[in-house]
Write a protein that holds these residues in place. Structure first.
Motif, mmCIF file in Angstrom:
data_model
loop_
_atom_site.group_PDB
_atom_site.id
_atom_site.type_symbol
_atom_site.label_atom_id
_atom_site.label_comp_id
_atom_site.label_asym_id
_atom_site.label_seq_id
_atom_site.Cartn_x
_atom_site.Cartn_y
_atom_site.Cartn_z
ATOM 1 N N GLN A 1 0.823 -1.199 0.000
ATOM 2 C CA GLN A 1 0.000 0.000 0.000
ATOM 3 C C GLN A 1 0.861 1.254 0.000
ATOM 4 O OE1 GLN A 1 -3.525 0.144 2.321
ATOM 5 N NE2 GLN A 1 -3.283 2.283 2.885
ATOM 6 N N VAL A 2 1.965 1.216 0.743
ATOM 7 C CA VAL A 2 2.856 2.377 0.782
ATOM 8 C C VAL A 2 3.349 2.711 -0.614
ATOM 9 C CG1 VAL A 2 5.089 3.208 1.607
ATOM 10 C CG2 VAL A 2 3.555 2.011 3.181
ATOM 11 N N LEU A 3 3.792 1.688 -1.353
ATOM 12 C CA LEU A 3 4.297 1.926 -2.700
ATOM 13 C C LEU A 3 3.174 2.351 -3.641
ATOM 14 C CD1 LEU A 3 6.620 1.921 -4.649
ATOM 15 C CD2 LEU A 3 6.346 -0.541 -4.952
ATOM 16 N N ALA A 4 1.993 1.750 -3.496
ATOM 17 C CA ALA A 4 0.862 2.130 -4.341
ATOM 18 C C ALA A 4 0.503 3.596 -4.130
ATOM 19 C CB ALA A 4 -0.334 1.237 -4.049
ATOM 20 N N GLU A 5 0.481 4.044 -2.883
ATOM 21 C CA GLU A 5 0.154 5.444 -2.608
ATOM 22 C C GLU A 5 1.209 6.379 -3.176
ATOM 23 O OE1 GLU A 5 -0.270 5.339 1.591
ATOM 24 O OE2 GLU A 5 -2.389 4.763 1.543
ATOM 25 N N MET B 1 5.099 6.386 7.787
ATOM 26 C CA MET B 1 5.947 6.863 6.701
ATOM 27 C C MET B 1 5.849 8.379 6.542
ATOM 28 S SD MET B 1 7.685 4.367 5.680
ATOM 29 C CE MET B 1 8.487 5.321 4.384
ATOM 30 N N ALA B 2 4.666 8.933 6.772
ATOM 31 C CA ALA B 2 4.510 10.383 6.677
ATOM 32 C C ALA B 2 5.317 11.077 7.774
ATOM 33 C CB ALA B 2 3.029 10.757 6.779
ATOM 34 N N VAL C 1 9.930 2.197 -1.343
ATOM 35 C CA VAL C 1 9.825 3.302 -0.401
ATOM 36 C C VAL C 1 10.823 4.391 -0.805
ATOM 37 C CG1 VAL C 1 10.162 3.998 1.989
ATOM 38 C CG2 VAL C 1 9.016 1.845 1.463
ATOM 39 N N ASP C 2 10.339 5.619 -0.959
ATOM 40 C CA ASP C 2 11.151 6.692 -1.526
ATOM 41 C C ASP C 2 11.081 7.906 -0.614
ATOM 42 O OD1 ASP C 2 12.617 8.346 -3.082
ATOM 43 O OD2 ASP C 2 11.205 8.437 -4.763
ATOM 44 N N VAL C 3 12.065 8.037 0.258
ATOM 45 C CA VAL C 3 12.174 9.204 1.137
ATOM 46 C C VAL C 3 13.479 9.893 0.783
ATOM 47 C CG1 VAL C 3 12.326 10.024 3.517
ATOM 48 C CG2 VAL C 3 10.833 8.084 2.952
ATOM 49 N N LYS C 4 13.384 11.082 0.169
ATOM 50 C CA LYS C 4 14.557 11.760 -0.364
ATOM 51 C C LYS C 4 15.579 12.091 0.719
ATOM 52 C CE LYS C 4 12.577 12.131 -4.470
ATOM 53 N NZ LYS C 4 13.001 11.255 -5.589
ATOM 54 N N GLN C 5 15.100 12.355 1.956
ATOM 55 C CA GLN C 5 16.017 12.790 3.009
ATOM 56 C C GLN C 5 16.771 11.637 3.664
ATOM 57 O OE1 GLN C 5 12.765 13.295 2.844
ATOM 58 N NE2 GLN C 5 12.232 15.459 3.058
ATOM 59 N N ARG D 1 17.498 2.124 -0.710
ATOM 60 C CA ARG D 1 16.519 3.013 -0.078
ATOM 61 C C ARG D 1 17.116 4.364 0.282
ATOM 62 N NH1 ARG D 1 13.059 1.887 -2.500
ATOM 63 N NH2 ARG D 1 14.346 0.356 -3.525
ATOM 64 N N VAL D 2 18.443 4.486 0.301
ATOM 65 C CA VAL D 2 19.065 5.747 0.698
ATOM 66 C C VAL D 2 19.763 6.375 -0.509
ATOM 67 C CG1 VAL D 2 19.384 5.007 3.083
ATOM 68 C CG2 VAL D 2 21.210 4.599 1.431
#
Length: 944
Positions: A473-477, A780-781, A801-805, A828-829
């Motif tokens: 779901q995380v990736l779908a969103e 995740m948010a 999962v894509d968190v730029k920071q 992921r990083v």
């Protein structure tokens, strides 16, 4: 009772504990047992007289029991049984003086001691195999293998000499006559009479038979704490006897013949021997014929003869009861080629089937002017499209002839040369009237999503629907948000009123207000992007299902919910599956039934999991393959550091570094294989999400071995539930798994880290597969927003999962992961252009294979190079569709990279066969094997 490969062991093996132990290894049927191949075979045991013995070197000899005694051990519980043996006649055959040795057995069980005592009575002829040692000045064999020989068997010096010469020739055959003992009388004294009422059974009828059996090479199987390699071997030989084998495979290529050793009939306390199947009632010739009928050959006779391969039944015999190591290797090569031929035939038939199916062509240049192809009844005529100038004004984009090109022109960057080429290749595929089947492989961050979106817009522009399926779901969103932003400026003309009315009817039937439908205006509107996940609230889910069921052109982003029966997309033309190894073939094929007119959607599958190019080109024969090798600018290489967990000073510096990066506004992942400490015992409670093993966790161990995860006792299913891809189990020389330290858990590590001085004042969050979807989204948010800058999680973050920071990732128990999985997690990083680090925490011993594996990922960022090393370390079956396939894979011997030439040869011959017989009507057994292979290998992509 007719025994076949599908006969269950429970109906044949009387020992239910053994049946249960075999089941834990994935052995349920006769076929499972015969394809549970040994991982090595011992060298033949040399014949030596007692005077020729060398401590520590295996040997075998024939002797007679001189005396035997049982001594209670006073210092500790139990008994010691000692028997003295004399090899005078055997030694004479080797022209050395005879001597004596002591056989010693220890046991706490009086019943075992009594059983050995009965077998080793004074005067009994025996054949001994074991490793000698010296104790109190006398040669001793501790727990040797003993075969008792029936009284009256031949055993003169001349006969033993003949055997000794034959054994020296290397194949265990006898010099002179087929039975050199036939005319000789035994020189051993007769054994004492058996106790009254005892039904004493002997292991062999002759010394010759016993020596042949103990000197032959022995297969060694991956075992477990519940069943030993010897008991596995005993069971398989018993099954072979039951099927019809009476003698082992012989070098002349026959199933029986002179010089071959008899397979001993199983006892009724091991195998449920049927009436009329006693050993004396079946000849070797009739047994060979029965075995061939029970185990028919899969390979076409012409292929087998051209390649000079064994019959399948003969190969099974040569593997499980080899006459020599050379014979064993020849049998392995036969079954390896069989796997190559079956797999390539399956892939070629899949490609043939795809070309025979029909699909909606999605032309580029006519996309905005051509009505959607009729589905069921003729579709309504689309409204008139605005002129070119109007489209350009409406979208503020250059005046381009199709939706896809307008999207590409709207991008704030220029596509790489690789992306442009793949986009063009896919466009050509989509314009055909048979379904595309393409694999898009690219490193993390190589731009696969942009390529997939261009393909989906080509389908939408042609008036159809496109579905993107994500594993979590995380990736779908994330995909939904990204795609919505990227297409926000693109215009799409609305379909006619008839279709809008149909949509309203569908929504009304589902209880959704027609007010929630997309506007029925016939002026250009933004492309609808619909999100559908299993965690949505009921009203939102109904609205999303209604939008899909309306057939309106648009993009649907979904999780596993797209495979449910309630999901209908009647105008579906393109399915894009992200990380396709997370889905089984049944799920993917369920989407083919979502169209009303029987067409098959085009299929684009994407993976960031590296697969060596040679392996992909020879293996994924049913898919066209595209590679994206160029990374976008701005990405800096990830610095990878291997840290020994016992090195407290380095661990402290690592945590201080992470704190500094967090203080600089960056984020850090901490990855653990388990959720909490009791996951090892509670297999079903670990709850790792589909991203960590949805496909892998559906089945127990395949025939390759019983995988252990956390302490040497968990099954492969337990390991999969825990979420670690742990293909590198350690075995001792007997094939039994070696216990290893328990894996670290999320709850444990989160608690420990929060107490460290380096992290005072820092908020932690945890994320596991047990968390509900809304909790995952919030976690995740908060992580991306910086409220909880350190996230301790399972491998749920492995994909997408894509968190730029995020600039740091710490992976505990890194020595227990597959290299490809480590490479995925490391990706992921470093996604925001900052410097980034990956810390691999290991408990591997210095110089161990585990340490060598980590050195590969330490020194390389090349996914293809890492995948190549992964294949070499763990075998192609594991990486490319064995235990991770979610079923009983047919791939157990084939090595995709090392056997590339064999696969190419098999593919050529399979093409010739299918050209002459496309339906395999003349090869019934091969057709069945192809069907089994297709069902068993649910996915052809690695799941690590």
């Amino acid at each position: 009772m007719s025994i076949t490969m599908d006969t269950t062991l429970a109906s044949l093996v009387t020992n239910k504990r053994r049946v249960s132990a075999l089941k834990s290894l994935g052995i349920v049927t006769v076929g499972d047992a015969l394809t549970y191949y040994p991982f090595r075979v011992t060298e033949p045991v040399p014949l030596r007289a007692i005077r020729e013995a060398a401590p520590g070197q295996q040997m075998a000899f024939a002797a007679v029991i001189r005396d035997m005694r049982v001594v209670p051990m006073n210092a500790r519980r139990g008994y010691r049984l000692e028997a003295t043996v004399d090899d005078a006649d055997f030694a004479r055959s080797r022209r050395v003086p005879g001597s004596t040795a002591r056989l010693t057995f220890f046991s706490y069980r009086k019943s075992y001691v009594d059983w050995v005592s009965m077998r080793l009575r004074a005067g009994t002829s025996v054949v001994v195999s074991g490793m000698p040692s010296e104790y109190m000045g006398q040669l001793q064999f501790t727990h040797p293998e003993i075969l008792t020989v029936a009284p009256g068997s031949a055993g003169t010096g001349a006969g033993l000499e003949g055997y000794a010469r034959g054994a020296a020739s290397g194949n265990g055959a006898f010099a002179g006559s087929a039975d050199p003992y036939a005319s000789a009388q035994s020189a051993y004294p007769p054994a004492a009479a058996a106790p009254s009422g005892a039904a004493l059974k002997y292991d062999a009828d002759t010394v010759q038979e016993a020596l042949t059996r103990v000197c032959r090479p022995r297969p060694v199987y991956h075992a477990s704490s519940r069943i030993s390699s010897e008991h596995i071997h005993e069971t398989i030989l018993g099954l072979l006897w039951m099927i019809g084998a009476r003698t082992s495979s012989t070098p002349d290529g026959q199933l029986a013949g002179a010089g071959s050793a008899d397979i001993v009939a199983p006892t009724t306390d091991t195998i449920a021997v049927q009436n009329g199947e006693e050993k004396s009632g079946t000849t070797a010739e009739s047994g060979a014929e029965a075995l061939s009928q029970s185990i028919p050959d899969v390979l076409p006779e012409s292929v087998r003869k051209a390649k000079n391969l064994m019959h399948r039944a003969e190969a099974f015999l040569a593997i499980h009861d080899p006459a020599s190591t050379a014979r064993f290797k020849e049998a392995i090569e036969t079954l390896r080629y069989e796997e190559a031929f079956v797999s390539q035939t399956s892939l070629l038939k899949a490609r043939q089937h795809a070309h025979k199916s029909s699909a909606h062509p999605c032309p580029l240049n006519e996309a905005l002017e051509t009505p959607r192809a009729s589905v069921g009844e003729a579709a309504a005529e689309p409204s008139a499209q605005p002129g070119a100038s109007e489209r350009g004004a409406a979208t503020n984009l250059p005046d381009l002839p199709n939706l896809r090109d307008r999207f590409i022109a709207s991008l704030p960057f220029t596509l790489t040369a690789g992306q442009s080429q793949v986009v063009d290749d896919i466009a050509a595929d989509l314009e055909r009237d048979w379904p595309m089947q393409r694999l898009l492989q690219g490193e993390v961050g190589s731009g696969k999503t942009v390529v997939a979106l261009a393909a989906m817009l080509q389908a939408v522009g042609a008036g159809y629907q496109a579905v993107l399926v994500a594993p979590t779901q995380v990736l779908a969103e994330q995909h939904y948000e990204t795609i919505s932003k990227m297409v926000s400026g693109l215009a799409l003309a609305q379909p006619g009123a008839k279709e809008t009315d149909a949509a309203a009817d569908v929504e009304g039937a589902m209880g959704v207000s027609s007010a929630s439908t997309v506007s029925s205006s016939k002026v250009p509107a933004e492309i609808p992007v619909t999100l559908l996940t299993g965690g949505m609230k009921l009203a939102a889910r109904r609205k999303a299902l209604a939008a899909a069921a309306s057939g309106e052109p648009g993009i649907i982003v979904a999780t596993h919910a797209a495979f449910s029966k309630t999901f209908q997309a009647p105008h579906l033309a393109l399915v894009v599956i992200d990380e396709q190894h997370r889905f089984g073939v049944e799920q993917r094929e369920s989407l083919n039934a979502k169209t009303d007119d029987g067409t098959t959607p085009h299929l684009l599958v994407m993976t960031a999991t590296p697969i060596p190019r040679t392996a992909a080109m020879t293996w994924f024969g049913d898919l066209d393959i595209s590679w994206l090798t160029e990374l976008p600018g701005g990405r800096k290489p990830i610095r990878t550091v291997v840290v020994n967990e016992a090195d407290a000073a380095t661990m402290g510096r690592m945590f201080a570094h992470i704190r500094a990066r967090v203080d600089a506004g960056e984020r850090a992942y901490i990855v653990c294989p388990r959720i909490d400490a009791d996951d090892e015992e509670n297999e079903g409670g670990s709850g790792v999400s589909s991203a960590a093993g949805s496909a892998r966790g559906r089945a127990a161990a395949s025939g390759s071995s019983a995988r252990t995860a956390a302490g040497g006792r968990a099954t492969r299913a337990a390991a999969d539930a825990i979420g670690i891809d742990d293909p590198y189990e350690t075995f001792d020389e007997n094939g039994e798994t070696v216990a290893r330290p328990p894996l670290h858990a999320v709850a444990e590590i989160a608690d420990r880290l929060q107490k460290l001085p380096q992290f005072q004042g820092i908020r932690f969050a945890t994320l596991t597969g047990r968390d509900k979807d809304d909790v995952k989204t919030q976690v995740m948010a908060d992580f991306a927003g910086g409220e909880t800058p350190i996230l301790v999680s399972t491998t749920v973050i492995e994909v997408g999962v894509d968190v730029k920071q995020a600039s740091c990732i710490v992976i505990f128990d890194a020595d227990r992961y597959g290299l490809s999985q480590l490479h995925q997690l490391r990706g992921r990083v470093g996604r925001g252009g900052t410097n980034s680090w990956a810390f691999l925490i290991s408990r591997a011993d210095p110089g161990s294979p585990a340490e060598q594996r980590l050195e590969v990922i330490h020194h390389s960022l090349d996914g293809a190079e890492i995948a190549q090393a992964d294949l070499e370390f763990r075998g192609a079956g594991d990486v490319l569709g064995d235990a991770q396939s979610g079923g009983k894979s047919s791939l157990k011997l084939l090595r995709v990279v090392k056997d590339a030439d064999m696969i190419a040869d098999a593919r050529t011959r399979a093409e010739q066969l299918l050209a002459a017989d496309p339906e395999l009507a003349g090869e019934v057994q091969l057709a069945g094997a192809v069907l089994d292979f297709t069902r068993g290998n649910e996915t052809f992509l690695t799941s690590s």
